[in-house]
Design a protein around this motif. Structure first.
Motif, mmCIF file in Angstrom:
data_model
loop_
_atom_site.group_PDB
_atom_site.id
_atom_site.type_symbol
_atom_site.label_atom_id
_atom_site.label_comp_id
_atom_site.label_asym_id
_atom_site.label_seq_id
_atom_site.Cartn_x
_atom_site.Cartn_y
_atom_site.Cartn_z
ATOM 1 N N ALA A 121 0.833 -1.212 0.000
ATOM 2 C CA ALA A 121 0.000 0.000 0.000
ATOM 3 C C ALA A 121 0.863 1.257 0.000
ATOM 4 O O ALA A 121 0.586 2.220 -0.725
ATOM 5 C CB ALA A 121 -0.936 -0.008 1.212
ATOM 6 N N MET A 122 1.952 1.273 0.801
ATOM 7 C CA MET A 122 2.851 2.420 0.822
ATOM 8 C C MET A 122 3.565 2.582 -0.519
ATOM 9 O O MET A 122 3.783 3.707 -0.980
ATOM 10 C CB MET A 122 3.889 2.254 1.934
ATOM 11 C CG MET A 122 3.336 2.277 3.353
ATOM 12 S SD MET A 122 2.496 3.822 3.770
ATOM 13 C CE MET A 122 0.776 3.307 3.696
ATOM 14 N N SER A 174 -4.389 7.614 4.405
ATOM 15 C CA SER A 174 -4.208 6.334 5.088
ATOM 16 C C SER A 174 -4.768 6.431 6.500
ATOM 17 O O SER A 174 -4.415 7.351 7.242
ATOM 18 C CB SER A 174 -2.718 5.967 5.131
ATOM 19 O OG SER A 174 -2.510 4.780 5.859
ATOM 20 N N ILE A 175 -5.656 5.510 6.862
ATOM 21 C CA ILE A 175 -6.210 5.457 8.213
ATOM 22 C C ILE A 175 -6.230 4.004 8.680
ATOM 23 O O ILE A 175 -6.152 3.076 7.873
ATOM 24 C CB ILE A 175 -7.641 6.048 8.295
ATOM 25 C CG1 ILE A 175 -8.627 5.178 7.478
ATOM 26 C CG2 ILE A 175 -7.688 7.486 7.843
ATOM 27 C CD1 ILE A 175 -10.089 5.535 7.724
ATOM 28 N N ALA A 176 -6.322 3.821 9.993
ATOM 29 C CA ALA A 176 -6.569 2.504 10.570
ATOM 30 C C ALA A 176 -8.047 2.407 10.905
ATOM 31 O O ALA A 176 -8.677 3.405 11.273
ATOM 32 C CB ALA A 176 -5.726 2.294 11.822
ATOM 33 N N ALA A 177 -8.617 1.217 10.745
ATOM 34 C CA ALA A 177 -10.063 1.057 10.956
ATOM 35 C C ALA A 177 -10.468 1.429 12.378
ATOM 36 O O ALA A 177 -11.586 1.903 12.610
ATOM 37 C CB ALA A 177 -10.474 -0.380 10.643
ATOM 38 N N SER A 178 -9.574 1.262 13.334
ATOM 39 C CA SER A 178 -9.912 1.597 14.717
ATOM 40 C C SER A 178 -10.085 3.096 14.926
ATOM 41 O O SER A 178 -10.700 3.522 15.908
ATOM 42 C CB SER A 178 -8.834 1.063 15.668
ATOM 43 O OG SER A 178 -7.560 1.520 15.278
ATOM 44 N N GLU A 179 -9.549 3.938 14.017
ATOM 45 C CA GLU A 179 -9.715 5.390 14.136
ATOM 46 C C GLU A 179 -11.173 5.803 13.971
ATOM 47 O O GLU A 179 -11.561 6.891 14.406
ATOM 48 C CB GLU A 179 -8.868 6.108 13.083
ATOM 49 C CG GLU A 179 -7.379 5.958 13.269
ATOM 50 C CD GLU A 179 -6.592 6.654 12.173
ATOM 51 O OE1 GLU A 179 -7.086 7.676 11.670
ATOM 52 O OE2 GLU A 179 -5.505 6.178 11.814
ATOM 53 N N PHE A 182 -13.159 9.810 3.167
ATOM 54 C CA PHE A 182 -13.478 9.744 1.737
ATOM 55 C C PHE A 182 -13.164 11.075 1.062
ATOM 56 O O PHE A 182 -12.535 11.123 0.005
ATOM 57 C CB PHE A 182 -14.951 9.389 1.540
ATOM 58 C CG PHE A 182 -15.184 7.918 1.296
ATOM 59 C CD1 PHE A 182 -15.680 7.470 0.090
ATOM 60 C CD2 PHE A 182 -14.901 6.978 2.271
ATOM 61 C CE1 PHE A 182 -15.893 6.117 -0.149
ATOM 62 C CE2 PHE A 182 -15.107 5.631 2.059
ATOM 63 C CZ PHE A 182 -15.605 5.193 0.847
ATOM 64 N N ARG A 183 -13.606 12.173 1.687
ATOM 65 C CA ARG A 183 -13.463 13.477 1.044
ATOM 66 C C ARG A 183 -12.027 14.002 1.107
ATOM 67 O O ARG A 183 -11.646 14.847 0.302
ATOM 68 C CB ARG A 183 -14.456 14.468 1.654
ATOM 69 C CG ARG A 183 -15.906 14.097 1.311
ATOM 70 C CD ARG A 183 -16.891 15.039 1.936
ATOM 71 N NE ARG A 183 -16.992 16.330 1.275
ATOM 72 C CZ ARG A 183 -17.731 16.595 0.211
ATOM 73 N NH1 ARG A 183 -18.450 15.633 -0.363
ATOM 74 N NH2 ARG A 183 -17.777 17.814 -0.305
ATOM 75 N N ARG A 184 -11.232 13.497 2.053
ATOM 76 C CA ARG A 184 -9.797 13.812 2.036
ATOM 77 C C ARG A 184 -9.124 13.180 0.828
ATOM 78 O O ARG A 184 -8.084 13.665 0.368
ATOM 79 C CB ARG A 184 -9.122 13.288 3.302
ATOM 80 C CG ARG A 184 -9.232 14.184 4.509
ATOM 81 C CD ARG A 184 -8.254 13.772 5.596
ATOM 82 N NE ARG A 184 -8.689 14.227 6.895
ATOM 83 C CZ ARG A 184 -9.333 13.490 7.785
ATOM 84 N NH1 ARG A 184 -9.595 12.225 7.499
ATOM 85 N NH2 ARG A 184 -9.705 13.969 8.942
ATOM 86 N N SER A 185 -9.698 12.086 0.349
ATOM 87 C CA SER A 185 -9.086 11.319 -0.741
ATOM 88 C C SER A 185 -9.575 11.756 -2.114
ATOM 89 O O SER A 185 -9.217 11.132 -3.114
ATOM 90 C CB SER A 185 -9.388 9.821 -0.546
ATOM 91 O OG SER A 185 -9.052 9.413 0.752
ATOM 92 N N PRO A 219 -10.164 11.753 -8.481
ATOM 93 C CA PRO A 219 -10.406 10.689 -7.499
ATOM 94 C C PRO A 219 -9.079 10.121 -6.997
ATOM 95 O O PRO A 219 -8.228 9.724 -7.786
ATOM 96 C CB PRO A 219 -11.194 9.628 -8.291
ATOM 97 C CG PRO A 219 -11.674 10.329 -9.520
ATOM 98 C CD PRO A 219 -10.666 11.397 -9.807
ATOM 99 N N GLY A 220 -8.895 10.118 -5.687
ATOM 100 C CA GLY A 220 -7.652 9.639 -5.095
ATOM 101 C C GLY A 220 -7.787 8.240 -4.536
ATOM 102 O O GLY A 220 -8.590 7.428 -5.021
ATOM 103 N N VAL A 221 -7.004 7.965 -3.502
ATOM 104 C CA VAL A 221 -6.949 6.630 -2.913
ATOM 105 C C VAL A 221 -7.113 6.757 -1.401
ATOM 106 O O VAL A 221 -6.481 7.592 -0.759
ATOM 107 C CB VAL A 221 -5.619 5.927 -3.241
ATOM 108 C CG1 VAL A 221 -5.547 4.560 -2.576
ATOM 109 C CG2 VAL A 221 -5.431 5.798 -4.736
#
Length: 466
Positions: free
Chosen positions: A83-84, A97-102, A118-121, A288-290
């Motif tokens: 991913a990186m 990039s986020i962790a699901a626990s966030e 989503f909107r950051r991406s 559209p980003g990732v």
């Protein structure tokens, strides 16, 4: 003694933090998207890297959005590394990039947290035309009053290869020129709308003015054509940044404070409508980003239902997820599913599988990490470290690199040797030895809930009782 202190201070200033994936430079693919054995910090995972390369190429072309990819594999098989590497390959496309626990935060709802991610991406390239003056400075004249009181005035002479013009300067422009340390022979750019001055570099015609120049001096050609031109400037911002600026009284300062909070849907609808108008007029372009969500199995049914709907939106980014779980329970339910993901959502995903590393690949990864951490190691020590990593885990082997280097420095050795690896191996337990130790001495720990070896099950001591 003074020289020793000076050398130590110089070493400290050059110290850089080394992260878990700081050695990753890209996916290590050639022009035909074929994986090289070892390239750009990536080792092995040939099929997974090739699949990721195909996704990156499609993302760069901007032809897909709202797609979801799952990178699935056992722990320590390079899921986050891939991913990186994708984020390095993508370039100027927004990557979040986020962790699901966030998602499980007390400040905002789960759906709001995912919406902001989503909107950051999703990037917006806003195009605007501005008038600029670009040329080489011939002369700067600044007039001051004899008393030293009153506004300063002056004249600025600029030239290109075709023309030369004199401009009158006000106090604000004189202050900007002084701040930028502009002098004769510099090539500058002036934005007429804002008055902002940008120093582009030093003209090649003035390269012989000084016998020596600093490493940061940049030489550029003298501009040609007209001094005053119209230039198209492109600003790239994310939808979330626009949301925050329009939903807070302090405007863009809210981006620095981090106090974004929940944003009303009405604000987002108005922004979407305005950006749609700009796209029709050719003033803006949606990029559209990732969005990368690690440990996707930590999400619950409410989050998966939201993702199902959000991926169908016209302005959805490409969502890349990672999971190291097999058949496991979906969070918040009693139902089991592959990777902890509901079957209906799993049907939407393109799944990339990662495999366990071979011994040679582990050795190569450890060598790359040694180079990244600037640790010299003997061949015998590398063989012992590789054997330890194969028997335990790759992550444990990587952790032993920096600790063994410290032990080697303590005994003033130029390289890490076998004795250093054995020393840190005995000092720091891996997961299997730690479990074995806990099993042997479980009765001596406080609040033990595991049945003892004698067969009598002991209940955990309640913390509230005296």
């Amino acid at each position: 003694m003074e020289s020793i202190i000076t050398s130590q201070a110089a070493d400290v200033t050059k110290l850089e933090r080394t992260g878990a994936h700081s050695h990753i430079r890209g996916l290590g693919l050639d022009d035909k998207l074929e994986s090289r054995a070892v390239s750009q910090g990536m080792v092995g995972q040939v099929r997974a890297r090739k699949a990721a390369g195909v996704i990156v190429k499609v993302i760069k072309q901007g032809k897909i959005s709202g797609r979801a990819i799952l990178i699935a594999g056992a722990p320590g098989t390079g899921k986050t590394a891939i991913a990186m590497a994708m984020s390095q390959e993508i370039g100027d496309v927004p990557f979040t990039s986020i962790a699901a626990s966030e998602v499980f935060s007390l400040e905002m709802s789960k759906t709001e947290c995912l919406t902001q991610a989503f909107r950051r991406s999703i990037g917006v390239r806003i195009k605007e035309e501005t008038e600029i003056i670009e040329g080489e400075v011939v002369e700067i004249q600044i007039d001051r009053s004899l008393t030293g009181v009153g506004p300063k005035t002056g004249k600025l002479t600029l030239k290109t290869t075709d023309m030369e013009t004199i401009y009158d300067l006000g106090q604000k422009m004189i202050g900007s020129l002084t701040k930028e340390k502009v002098m004769a022979g510099d090539v500058i750019q002036i934005d007429k709308a804002t008055g902002r001055i940008t120093r582009l570099g030093r003209s090649f015609t003035r390269a012989r003015d000084f016998d020596a120049t600093g490493p940061d001096v940049k030489f550029v050609q003298c501009p040609d054509g007209e001094l005053q031109t119209r230039k198209e400037v492109v600003h790239t911002v994310s939808l979330h940044e626009i949301d925050v600026i329009n939903s807070r009284q302090q405007g863009f300062l809210a981006l620095f404070s981090g106090d974004t909070g929940e944003i009303k849907p009405e604000v987002r609808d108005q922004i979407n409508q305005k950006i749609a108008e700009w796209c029709e007029e050719g003033k803006a372009e949606i990029v559209p980003g990732v969005l990368f969500i690690d440990e996707i199995h930590m999400l619950d049914m409410e989050c998966f239902s939201f993702l199902n709907r959000a991926l169908e939106d016209s302005m959805a980014p490409v969502v890349i997820m990672a999971s190291n779980r097999g058949m496991t329970r979906i969070r918040g339910t009693n139902y089991q599913s592959p990777h902890g993901v509901p079957i209906d959502f799993l049907d939407r995903l393109l799944i990339i599988s990662t495999q366990a590393y071979s011994e040679d690949e582990i050795k190569q990864i450890l060598k790359i990490r040694c180079d990244e951490e600037e640790v010299e190691m003997t061949d015998d020590a590398m063989d012992v470290l590789t054997k330890a990593a194969v028997e335990t885990s790759l992550r444990y082997g990587i952790h032993l690199i920096s600790t063994s280097h410290m032990v080697a420095r303590k005994r003033q050795a130029p390289k890490v040797d076998v004795v250093d690896i054995k020393r840190v191996y005995s000092l720091f337990l891996d997961e299997s030895r730690s479990v074995q130790y806990m099993t042997e001495y479980q009765d001596e720990f406080l609040f033990n809930e595991i049945p003892s070896s004698h067969g009598d099950e002991r209940m955990a001591v309640d913390q509230t009782t005296g």
